[in-house]
Scaffold this active site. Structure first.
Site, mmCIF file in Angstrom:
data_model
loop_
_atom_site.group_PDB
_atom_site.id
_atom_site.type_symbol
_atom_site.label_atom_id
_atom_site.label_comp_id
_atom_site.label_asym_id
_atom_site.label_seq_id
_atom_site.Cartn_x
_atom_site.Cartn_y
_atom_site.Cartn_z
ATOM 1 N N LYS A 197 0.835 -1.187 0.000
ATOM 2 C CA LYS A 197 0.000 0.000 0.000
ATOM 3 C C LYS A 197 0.878 1.249 0.000
ATOM 4 O O LYS A 197 1.889 1.316 0.703
ATOM 5 C CB LYS A 197 -0.909 0.010 1.228
ATOM 6 C CG LYS A 197 -1.868 -1.180 1.289
ATOM 7 C CD LYS A 197 -2.890 -1.141 0.180
ATOM 8 C CE LYS A 197 -3.927 -2.248 0.328
ATOM 9 N NZ LYS A 197 -5.009 -2.147 -0.669
ATOM 10 N N GLU A 226 -11.881 -2.655 -8.067
ATOM 11 C CA GLU A 226 -12.542 -3.128 -6.852
ATOM 12 C C GLU A 226 -13.728 -2.256 -6.467
ATOM 13 O O GLU A 226 -14.646 -2.720 -5.797
ATOM 14 C CB GLU A 226 -11.558 -3.229 -5.688
ATOM 15 C CG GLU A 226 -11.101 -1.924 -5.097
ATOM 16 C CD GLU A 226 -10.174 -2.127 -3.894
ATOM 17 O OE1 GLU A 226 -10.680 -2.131 -2.760
ATOM 18 O OE2 GLU A 226 -8.961 -2.293 -4.100
ATOM 19 N N ASP A 285 -14.506 -7.409 -9.078
ATOM 20 C CA ASP A 285 -14.764 -7.739 -7.680
ATOM 21 C C ASP A 285 -16.033 -8.583 -7.621
ATOM 22 O O ASP A 285 -17.068 -8.197 -8.168
ATOM 23 C CB ASP A 285 -14.928 -6.457 -6.854
ATOM 24 C CG ASP A 285 -15.091 -6.722 -5.371
ATOM 25 O OD1 ASP A 285 -16.124 -7.309 -4.996
ATOM 26 O OD2 ASP A 285 -14.214 -6.333 -4.581
#
Length: 468
Positions: free
Chosen positions: A250, A333, A356
Site C-alpha cells: 500500500k 474493486e 470484484d
C-alpha cells in the site's frame, strides 16, 4: 436464526468434486432466507490498513438461502457482499429486499436462464431508484446472486468454476445480461470467444487438477499500518513457506515513507520478483502521475486505484503518462457495474481489469472482457474464496491466460473451506459450491452487534470508537 450445518473439509487436490447435491429428480424451491451482519475486527492489528481506509473491520453481509430439499443435509445456498464495517447493516437490508424476489421460486426455473433471472432481480423499479445497478442495492444483489450460484453448484455437486466450465458456450452466454454493453461486446461475439477457448479447455483443466492454474500474489505483508519489521518478517516467511514471489504494498501516505518501504521490500525480494503498489484512490490525476514517477525506480508492475474509481478519463491520462516508465494501471474493486468496466476498457484507461465478486452483481456480471489481464480484487475475508472460482473460469473458459490472484489470509479460519496456497499457486477448490460458507462458530462470535466478540471489552472499545 441458526446457520446451516457445518461440513467437513474436502481435500482440494483430489481431482474430483465432492458429492453434496440433492436428488436430481427433486424439485427444489427456495422457501426462506436468513441474513447475518458479520464483522471481523481486522482493525486491531491494522490488517487491511491503507491510505484511504486506516482502520477497516472486514465485514460480510451474509445470506443463506433455504430450500424445500429434504436430502443432502437440507440444501442451502451461501453468499455474501464485502464491506469494511459501518454500513454493513445497510447491505444486509438491501440483500433482504432482493432475496424476497427469490422466495417461492424453483431452482430449476431460476437456473434455466440465469441472464433472465439476473434481469428479473434488478428489475424492481423502486429498488432501482436507489441504484440503479450500483451502490448498496447492487452489493445486496451480489450477495443474493452469489448465493444462488452456490445453491445451484451444490445441487449439481460441483464447485462453481466447474459448473461453468462444464457448460456449453451457448449456456454461458445465457448467463449474461447484455443490456447496456452490446456496443462493446454482442452475444455473438461473446459466443465466438467462448467457442475458441473451448477448443483447448481440456489442456487447461489439467492445470486445475495439478494446482497450477491460478498464480498468487499477496498483500498480506504490505498493509500501510504495519511496521517495517513486520513487513520484512512476513515477506521472508511467505517467500520461504508459501513460495510466494509476488507482493503488493500500500502507498499513498507520505512519499518519503512510500520510498523507504518500497526500498526495504526490494531489498527483501530483489528485482527478479514482482512488486505492485496500491494507492486506494487518495490521489488526484496530476498527483498520481507525479507520485508514481517518483516511485518508478522501484519497478512496480502496476499502480492500483491511482485516483477516483469513477474517473474513466483520469485513469486514461495516468495510464498514458506512466507508459514510458513501464508502470501499468489497474482498477476495479470499486467499479460499480459492467457499464463502468465497459467505459474503462473502451477508453483504453486500464491495463489490468480488477473485477470484484461482490461489487458487481455476482458471477453473471463478471464476464466482460477486452483481451487484457483479469486480476480480481480479493482483499476481504471470503473474497479469496469467491475469486479463485472467477480466475479459474477466466482461464478455462474465456481468455486461456493465467492471471494473478490476490491472496490474503486474515481470519481465514472463519470460512468452512478457506483458500490454500502452495508453491505460489492457489490450490484448486473441489468442494461443491462457491466456497463461501461461514462456520457456525464465526456467526456466534462475530455477528454484529450481539456476537460474543462485539460484547467483549475489546469489541465494545471498537464499537465506541476508542480504537479507530
Amino acid at each position: 436464526m441458526s446457520p446451516s450445518t457445518e461440513q467437513g473439509t474436502t481435500p482440494r487436490n483430489n481431482g474430483s468434486s465432492s458429492s453434496h447435491h440433492a436428488d436430481a429428480s427433486e424439485e427444489v424451491v427456495i422457501t426462506s432466507f436468513e441474513v447475518h451482519d458479520l464483522r471481523f475486527p481486522t482493525s486491531l492489528d491494522q490488517s487491511g490498513s491503507d491510505a484511504m481506509n486506516p482502520a477497516a473491520d472486514y465485514s460480510a453481509a451474509y445470506i443463506i438461502l433455504k430450500t424445500s430439499s429434504s436430502s443432502s443435509n437440507s440444501l442451502r445456498g451461501h453468499g455474501f457482499a464485502f464491506t469494511i464495517g459501518r454500513g454493513n447493516d445497510l447491505v444486509c437490508a438491501a440483500a433482504r429486499h432482493v432475496a424476497e424476489r427469490l422466495v417461492g421460486k424453483t431452482l430449476a426455473d431460476l437456473t434455466a436462464n440465469m441472464g433472465q433471472t439476473w434481469r428479473y432481480l434488478v428489475s424492481d423499479s423502486q429498488l432501482r431508484w436507489v441504484g440503479p445497478e450500483k451502490g448498496v442495492v447492487h452489493l445486496g444483489l451480489s450477495a443474493c446472486v452469489n448465493a444462488l450460484w452456490d445453491l445451484w453448484a451444490r445441487f449439481e455437486g460441483k464447485p462453481v468454476w466447474r459448473l461453468v466450465a462444464d457448460m456449453a458456450p451457448e449456456e454461458v452466454v445465457r448467463c449474461i445480461d447484455f443490456r447496456y454493453i452490446v456496443d462493446a461486446v454482442t452475444p455473438d461475439e461473446a459466443l465466438g470467444i467462448l467457442r475458441s477457448a473451448a477448443e483447448t479447455k481440456a489442456e487447461r483443466l489439467r492445470d486445475a487438477e495439478t494446482n497450477t492454474a491460478v498464480p498468487a500474489y499477496t498483500t498480506q505483508a504490505g498493509w500501510l499500518g504495519y511496521s517495517d519489521e513486520k513487513m520484512v518478517r512476513l515477506m521472508r516467511t511467505m517467500l520461504v513457506e508459501e513460495g510466494l514471489t509476488k507482493f503488493k504494498l500500500k502507498v499513498g501516505g507520505d512519499i518519503e515513507d512510500d520510498k523507504r518501504r518500497l526500498r526495504i521490500a526490494r531489498e527483501v525480494i530483489g528485482y527478479d520478483n514482482m512488486l505492485m503498489v496500491d494507492a486506494n484512490q487518495v490521489w488526484n490525476v496530476p498527483e498520481a502521475i507525479d507520485k508514481m514517477v517518483q516511485l518508478a525506480e522501484f519497478k512496480p508492475y502496476f499502480i492500483e486505484e491511482p485516483t477516483s474509481p469513477d474517473d474513466v478519463l483520469g485513469h486514461a491520462t495516468i495510464r498514458q503518462a506512466l507508459k514510458p516508465y513501464g508502470i501499468k494501471v489497474a482498477t476495479g474493486e470499486h467499479c460499480q457495474n459492467r457499464i463502468m468496466f465497459k467505459q474503462l476498457l473502451q477508453a483504453g484507461a486500464i491495463d489490468i481489469c480488477q473485477i470484484d465478486a461482490c461489487r458487481l452483481g455476482g458471477v453473471n456480471e463478471a464476464d466482460l472482457r477486452f483481451n487484457i489481464p483479469v486480476v480480481p480484487h480479493s482483499g476481504g475475508i471470503g473474497l479469496n474464496e469467491y475469486t479463485q472460482h472467477l480466475a479459474l473460469i477466466d482461464y478455462l473458459c474465456v481468455s486461456g491466460n493465467k492471471s494473478l490472484l490476490e491472496h490474503i489470509n486474515s481470519f481465514h479460519e472463519v470460512i468452512t473451506h478457506p483458500v490454500q496456497v502452495k508453491d505460489g499457486y492457489f490450490v484448486t477448490p473441489w468442494e461443491a459450491g462457491y466456497s463461501v460458507e461461514y462456520k457456525a462458530s464465526a456467526i456466534e462470535e462475530y455477528e454484529y452487534p450481539n456476537g460474543r466478540f462485539w460484547n467483549s471489552p475489546e469489541g465494545l472499545k471498537i464499537r465506541n470508537g476508542e480504537k479507530r
